[in-house]
Scaffold this active site. Structure first.
Site, mmCIF file in Angstrom:
data_model
loop_
_atom_site.group_PDB
_atom_site.id
_atom_site.type_symbol
_atom_site.label_atom_id
_atom_site.label_comp_id
_atom_site.label_asym_id
_atom_site.label_seq_id
_atom_site.Cartn_x
_atom_site.Cartn_y
_atom_site.Cartn_z
ATOM 1 N N ASP A 56 -26.200 37.534 -76.627
ATOM 2 C CA ASP A 56 -26.997 38.742 -76.489
ATOM 3 C C ASP A 56 -26.115 39.980 -76.550
ATOM 4 O OD1 ASP A 56 -25.927 39.054 -73.954
ATOM 5 O OD2 ASP A 56 -27.777 38.638 -72.883
ATOM 6 N N ILE A 57 -26.751 41.113 -76.745
ATOM 7 C CA ILE A 57 -26.050 42.385 -76.897
ATOM 8 C C ILE A 57 -25.713 42.916 -75.519
ATOM 9 C CG2 ILE A 57 -26.188 44.721 -77.834
ATOM 10 C CD1 ILE A 57 -28.336 43.627 -79.781
ATOM 11 N N GLU A 106 -33.047 41.252 -76.448
ATOM 12 C CA GLU A 106 -31.755 41.388 -77.122
ATOM 13 C C GLU A 106 -30.989 40.070 -77.182
ATOM 14 O OE1 GLU A 106 -30.857 42.546 -72.761
ATOM 15 O OE2 GLU A 106 -32.551 42.490 -74.149
#
Length: 221
Positions: A94-95, A137
């Site tokens: 994930d970001i 995300e």
């Protein structure tokens, strides 16, 4: 783990939907109307059906396969690995601090970044691998015929690609990183949910180590 609750999911097997479509075509062919009209209607129905089926397994924003497709695909690959002892590695990433991107630059910028990351993932991983938007995300990748050691090089390449992406949105530079966790299939796993849980643990370990890290688990943790 982030779960996308905005998507409407129908638990109807594709084979049943295909049969429904075929039945509709058969009904139309029996109508007492000119043949060219029948073909036009059938072509329109086929287009709508194909488009709807595509959208049902595709994330609209990024164009990646969506969570529904992930669940179906992972179940198949998990059972295949269980039966045939195939190599299989599940990846989740994930970001990092994505909320800060939305808060600082706005949600449209956030959408832009999600698409940038999705495109980078598609460019990095093999055509035989499938990249999914898992939710929010968070993303997932199913690496078939791949053990955990083989996964490290492409995962690190992807992490460094994102680290140096230097995305520009409305003349503003937006720097981001990703945290990555991966887990190799093992016989003791009883379900795909166990597989996801162990991979998720690797992802959270990457975050606990300071983010912008790649963590691989391939033994019982």
């Amino acid at each position: 783990m982030v779960e996308d609750t905005t998507e409407l999911v129908f638990d109807i097997p594709d084979s049943v939907l295909d049969q429904i479509q075929q039945n509709i075509q058969d009904i139309i062919r029996n109508f007492d109307v000119p043949e060219e009209n029948k073909e036009e209607v059938i072509n329109q129905i086929n287009y709508i059906y194909t488009r709807t089926k595509y959208l049902s397994i595709t994330d609209e924003l990024t164009g990646l396969s969506n969570r529904r497709c992930f669940d179906t695909t992972l179940e198949k690959e998990f059972l295949r690995a269980k039966r045939y002892k195939n190599k299989l590695t599940l990846v989740m990433f994930d970001i990092d601090f994505f909320k800060n991107v939305n808060d600082t630059y706005g949600h449209q910028c956030g959408d832009f970044i999600l698409k940038q990351v999705a495109n980078a993932a598609l460019q990095t991983f093999r055509k035989t691998d499938t990249v999914f938007r898992f939710g929010g995300e968070e993303f997932a990748v199913i690496l078939t015929e791949t053990d955990i050691n083989q996964a490290f090089i492409p995962l690190e390449r992807f992490r460094k690609t994102i680290e140096t992406l230097n995305s520009f949105y409305q003349n503003q530079e937006v720097n981001i990183t990703v945290s990555i966790g991966a887990y190799q299939f093992e016989d003791w796993l009883e379900s795909k949910e166990d597989f996801i849980e162990k991979t998720d643990e690797a992802l959270y370990e990457a975050k606990n180590l300071g983010r912008n890290k790649t963590v691989l688990f391939n033994i019982r943790q």
